[in-house]
Design an enzyme around this catalytic site. Structure first.
Site, PDB file in Angstrom:
ATOM      1  N   GLY A  14       0.830  -1.211   0.000  1.00 19.28           N
ATOM      2  CA  GLY A  14       0.000   0.000   0.000  1.00 19.28           C
ATOM      3  C   GLY A  14       0.859   1.254   0.000  1.00 19.28           C
ATOM      4  O   GLY A  14       0.469   2.301   0.526  1.00 19.28           O
ATOM      5  N   ALA A  15       2.045   1.169  -0.627  1.00 16.77           N
ATOM      6  CA  ALA A  15       3.017   2.270  -0.539  1.00 16.77           C
ATOM      7  C   ALA A  15       2.821   3.338  -1.607  1.00 16.77           C
ATOM      8  O   ALA A  15       3.641   4.237  -1.746  1.00 16.77           O
ATOM      9  CB  ALA A  15       4.433   1.706  -0.604  1.00 16.77           C
ATOM     10  N   GLY A  16       1.710   3.269  -2.346  1.00 18.45           N
ATOM     11  CA  GLY A  16       1.449   4.278  -3.369  1.00 18.45           C
ATOM     12  C   GLY A  16       0.935   5.580  -2.803  1.00 18.45           C
ATOM     13  O   GLY A  16       1.063   6.641  -3.424  1.00 18.45           O
ATOM     14  N   ARG A  17       0.335   5.518  -1.620  1.00 22.06           N
ATOM     15  CA  ARG A  17      -0.236   6.746  -1.048  1.00 22.06           C
ATOM     16  C   ARG A  17      -0.394   6.576   0.477  1.00 22.06           C
ATOM     17  O   ARG A  17      -0.177   5.486   1.020  1.00 22.06           O
ATOM     18  CB  ARG A  17      -1.589   7.051  -1.688  1.00 22.06           C
ATOM     19  CG  ARG A  17      -2.671   6.080  -1.288  1.00 22.06           C
ATOM     20  CD  ARG A  17      -4.009   6.374  -1.958  1.00 22.06           C
ATOM     21  NE  ARG A  17      -5.072   5.645  -1.284  1.00 22.06           N
ATOM     22  CZ  ARG A  17      -6.292   5.484  -1.762  1.00 22.06           C
ATOM     23  NH1 ARG A  17      -6.614   5.993  -2.950  1.00 22.06           N
ATOM     24  NH2 ARG A  17      -7.206   4.824  -1.079  1.00 22.06           N
ATOM     25  N   ASP A  64      -1.559  -7.298  -6.681  1.00 22.91           N
ATOM     26  CA  ASP A  64      -2.566  -7.445  -5.628  1.00 22.91           C
ATOM     27  C   ASP A  64      -1.976  -8.271  -4.478  1.00 22.91           C
ATOM     28  O   ASP A  64      -1.826  -9.492  -4.603  1.00 22.91           O
ATOM     29  CB  ASP A  64      -3.796  -8.141  -6.218  1.00 22.91           C
ATOM     30  CG  ASP A  64      -4.868  -8.421  -5.185  1.00 22.91           C
ATOM     31  OD1 ASP A  64      -4.667  -8.098  -3.993  1.00 22.91           O
ATOM     32  OD2 ASP A  64      -5.914  -8.992  -5.567  1.00 22.91           O
ATOM     33  N   VAL A  65      -1.685  -7.604  -3.359  1.00 24.23           N
ATOM     34  CA  VAL A  65      -1.039  -8.313  -2.252  1.00 24.23           C
ATOM     35  C   VAL A  65      -1.998  -9.246  -1.499  1.00 24.23           C
ATOM     36  O   VAL A  65      -1.565 -10.039  -0.673  1.00 24.23           O
ATOM     37  CB  VAL A  65      -0.362  -7.344  -1.252  1.00 24.23           C
ATOM     38  CG1 VAL A  65       0.772  -6.577  -1.920  1.00 24.23           C
ATOM     39  CG2 VAL A  65      -1.368  -6.396  -0.600  1.00 24.23           C
ATOM     40  N   SER A 143      -6.634  -0.810  14.038  1.00 24.04           N
ATOM     41  CA  SER A 143      -7.407   0.436  13.940  1.00 24.04           C
ATOM     42  C   SER A 143      -8.176   0.656  15.239  1.00 24.04           C
ATOM     43  O   SER A 143      -8.529  -0.321  15.925  1.00 24.04           O
ATOM     44  CB  SER A 143      -8.398   0.326  12.782  1.00 24.04           C
ATOM     45  OG  SER A 143      -9.413   1.319  12.910  1.00 24.04           O
ATOM     46  N   TYR A 156     -14.680  -4.011   8.489  1.00 26.61           N
ATOM     47  CA  TYR A 156     -13.361  -3.386   8.696  1.00 26.61           C
ATOM     48  C   TYR A 156     -12.895  -3.631  10.136  1.00 26.61           C
ATOM     49  O   TYR A 156     -11.754  -4.039  10.376  1.00 26.61           O
ATOM     50  CB  TYR A 156     -13.469  -1.883   8.406  1.00 26.61           C
ATOM     51  CG  TYR A 156     -12.180  -1.115   8.623  1.00 26.61           C
ATOM     52  CD1 TYR A 156     -11.129  -1.216   7.720  1.00 26.61           C
ATOM     53  CD2 TYR A 156     -12.025  -0.283   9.741  1.00 26.61           C
ATOM     54  CE1 TYR A 156      -9.943  -0.498   7.920  1.00 26.61           C
ATOM     55  CE2 TYR A 156     -10.842   0.435   9.935  1.00 26.61           C
ATOM     56  CZ  TYR A 156      -9.816   0.321   9.021  1.00 26.61           C
ATOM     57  OH  TYR A 156      -8.645   1.020   9.221  1.00 26.61           O
ATOM     58  N   LYS A 160      -9.596  -5.669  11.494  1.00 28.32           N
ATOM     59  CA  LYS A 160      -8.569  -5.009  12.308  1.00 28.32           C
ATOM     60  C   LYS A 160      -8.448  -5.648  13.699  1.00 28.32           C
ATOM     61  O   LYS A 160      -7.383  -5.612  14.314  1.00 28.32           O
ATOM     62  CB  LYS A 160      -8.861  -3.509  12.410  1.00 28.32           C
ATOM     63  CG  LYS A 160      -8.738  -2.789  11.053  1.00 28.32           C
ATOM     64  CD  LYS A 160      -7.364  -2.985  10.448  1.00 28.32           C
ATOM     65  CE  LYS A 160      -7.128  -2.196   9.191  1.00 28.32           C
ATOM     66  NZ  LYS A 160      -5.764  -2.418   8.651  1.00 28.32           N
TER      67      LYS A 160
HETATM   68  N1  LIG Z   1      -5.789   6.674   7.886  1.00 30.55           N
HETATM   69  C1  LIG Z   1      -6.272   6.363   9.072  1.00 30.55           C
HETATM   70  O1  LIG Z   1      -6.896   7.179   9.748  1.00 30.55           O
HETATM   71  C2  LIG Z   1      -6.075   4.975   9.619  1.00 30.55           C
HETATM   72  C3  LIG Z   1      -6.509   4.702  10.918  1.00 30.55           C
HETATM   73  C4  LIG Z   1      -6.347   3.431  11.430  1.00 30.55           C
HETATM   74  C5  LIG Z   1      -5.754   2.444  10.652  1.00 30.55           C
HETATM   75  N2  LIG Z   1      -5.325   2.738   9.404  1.00 30.55           N
HETATM   76  C6  LIG Z   1      -4.686   1.669   8.619  1.00 30.55           C
HETATM   77  O2  LIG Z   1      -3.442   2.137   8.125  1.00 30.55           O
HETATM   78  C7  LIG Z   1      -3.158   1.497   6.879  1.00 30.55           C
HETATM   79  C8  LIG Z   1      -2.866   2.551   5.814  1.00 30.55           C
HETATM   80  O3  LIG Z   1      -4.029   3.346   5.677  1.00 30.55           O
HETATM   81  P1  LIG Z   1      -4.149   4.608   4.728  1.00 30.55           P
HETATM   82  O4  LIG Z   1      -5.148   5.484   5.357  1.00 30.55           O
HETATM   83  O5  LIG Z   1      -2.815   5.129   4.385  1.00 30.55           O
HETATM   84  O6  LIG Z   1      -4.821   3.936   3.417  1.00 30.55           O
HETATM   85  P2  LIG Z   1      -5.000   4.465   1.898  1.00 30.55           P
HETATM   86  O7  LIG Z   1      -6.299   3.905   1.439  1.00 30.55           O
HETATM   87  O8  LIG Z   1      -4.787   5.936   1.774  1.00 30.55           O
HETATM   88  O9  LIG Z   1      -3.826   3.682   1.147  1.00 30.55           O
HETATM   89  C9  LIG Z   1      -3.919   2.290   0.994  1.00 30.55           C
HETATM   90  C10 LIG Z   1      -3.088   1.870  -0.191  1.00 30.55           C
HETATM   91  O10 LIG Z   1      -3.220   0.440  -0.333  1.00 30.55           O
HETATM   92  C11 LIG Z   1      -3.332   0.141  -1.709  1.00 30.55           C
HETATM   93  N3  LIG Z   1      -4.004  -1.158  -1.911  1.00 30.55           N
HETATM   94  C12 LIG Z   1      -5.323  -1.437  -1.726  1.00 30.55           C
HETATM   95  N4  LIG Z   1      -5.570  -2.703  -2.067  1.00 30.55           N
HETATM   96  C13 LIG Z   1      -4.387  -3.246  -2.456  1.00 30.55           C
HETATM   97  C14 LIG Z   1      -4.004  -4.525  -2.910  1.00 30.55           C
HETATM   98  N5  LIG Z   1      -4.903  -5.512  -3.041  1.00 30.55           N
HETATM   99  N6  LIG Z   1      -2.703  -4.742  -3.252  1.00 30.55           N
HETATM  100  C15 LIG Z   1      -1.784  -3.738  -3.132  1.00 30.55           C
HETATM  101  N7  LIG Z   1      -2.090  -2.500  -2.697  1.00 30.55           N
HETATM  102  C16 LIG Z   1      -3.383  -2.258  -2.359  1.00 30.55           C
HETATM  103  C17 LIG Z   1      -4.164   1.303  -2.275  1.00 30.55           C
HETATM  104  O11 LIG Z   1      -4.047   1.377  -3.680  1.00 30.55           O
HETATM  105  C18 LIG Z   1      -3.556   2.485  -1.527  1.00 30.55           C
HETATM  106  O12 LIG Z   1      -2.450   3.010  -2.228  1.00 30.55           O
HETATM  107  C19 LIG Z   1      -4.395   0.653   6.542  1.00 30.55           C
HETATM  108  O13 LIG Z   1      -4.164  -0.681   6.956  1.00 30.55           O
HETATM  109  C20 LIG Z   1      -5.479   1.290   7.389  1.00 30.55           C
HETATM  110  O14 LIG Z   1      -6.524   0.390   7.680  1.00 30.55           O
HETATM  111  C21 LIG Z   1      -5.479   3.974   8.862  1.00 30.55           C
END
Ligand SMILES: NC(=O)c1ccc[n+]([C@@H]2O[C@H](COP(=O)([O-])OP(=O)(O)OC[C@H]3O[C@@H](n4cnc5c(N)ncnc54)[C@H](O)[C@@H]3O)[C@@H](O)[C@H]2O)c1
Length: 252
Positions: A14-17, A64-65, A143, A156, A160
């Protein structure tokens, strides 16, 4: 900077964003070779470019991971390019919030695949490609939804919650093999993924419920992950670390 990761090879899903990207950039800035595992080829390329422009080393691993074969093939490519894998950050997630009566099969399967299965494949990738003498490290993401109920988030939250059980159980199983397994529970971090399911009013509520009275940033989570890969964290194991401005300990 809190640490020096010059001898580390780390795959970040998920390192794209969002948090995954900030983490990959931080680990690379501290000297780690980073594998950018991401479904979206454009954002994967953008993270790789940013890291290379800053002088770091990154490899794009598009796929797709949630799919075991794909995950292990991507890990194999990183290991071939860099020599081994020391750790995986399982940040990828796909979220769909719905009232439980409306939850469909595809959404359940996708959230379980990306949120729960992928961290299992990530752990297998570390076991397969680490140097057993050096050991390995796995960082998962839970989470606040695992601890407290929010309407329409049951699947979700269940994923988590399962991550906490997975992390603790794997810590006990893999500790003797020098593989550390920890999880982070971020508070409210307005990433692109989170913004898609939480509106401004939702963020106002989260800000007010957070004792520090502010939202977090992806960089703040990335810093803690860099710490978890540093020698200073060598004895942190089986931990679910809340990085949330105090929301998890607040009754209000
Ligand atoms: N942002 C928050 O407030 C928050 C809070 C609690 C937990 N989290 C957790 O932190 C982690 C990161 O969250 P975020 O907010 O940066 O998410 P995000 O949605 O901004 O980024 C997730 C990335 O995962 C990639 N992705 C999705 N499905 C994929 C797949 N099958 N294979 C490869 N890549 C895939 C997406 O393309 C995206 O780039 C997640 O596990 C999320 O549940 C986030």
């Amino acid at each position: 900077m809190t640490s020096d990761l010059r001898d580390k090879i780390i795959m970040v899903t998920g390192a794209g964003r969002g948090i995954g990207r900030a983490t990959a950039e931080r680990l690379a800035a501290e000297g780690a070779v980073v594998g950018i595992a991401e479904l979206d080829p454009e954002t994967a390329a953008s993270t790789v470019d940013a890291i290379r422009r800053a002088g770091g080393i990154a490899h794009a691993l598009v796929g797709d991971v949630g799919d075991r074969e794909t995950f292990l093939a991507l890990a194999g490519r990183l290991s071939e390019a860099a020599g081994r894998i020391d750790g995986v950050v399982n940040a990828a997630m796909w979220i769909k919030y719905d009232p439980i009566a409306a939850v469909g099969v595809d959404a359940v399967e996708r959230m379980i695949a990306v949120g729960l299965k992928a961290p299992v494949w990530g752990t297998q990738a570390v076991l397969r490609h680490m140097d057993p003498a050096r050991g390995g490290s796995v960082v998962n993401f839970s989470s606040p939804a695992a601890d407290q109920g929010y309407p329409n988030t049951a699947i979700y939250a269940a994923v988590k919650g399962a991550i906490i059980a997975l992390t603790r159980s794997l810590a006990v199983e893999l500790g003797p093999q020098k593989v550390r397994v920890n999880a982070i529970t971020p508070g409210a971090i307005p990433t692109p993924g989170a913004r898609a399911v939480v509106d401004d009013a939702g963020y106002e509520l989260r800000r007010n419920k957070t004792p520090l009275r502010r939202l977090g940033t992806p960089e703040e989570i990335a810093g803690i992950i860099a710490f978890l890969f540093s020698p200073a964290a060598d004895f942190i194991h089986g931990e679910v670390l809340h990085v949330d401005g105090g929301v998890s300990v607040s009754a209000g």
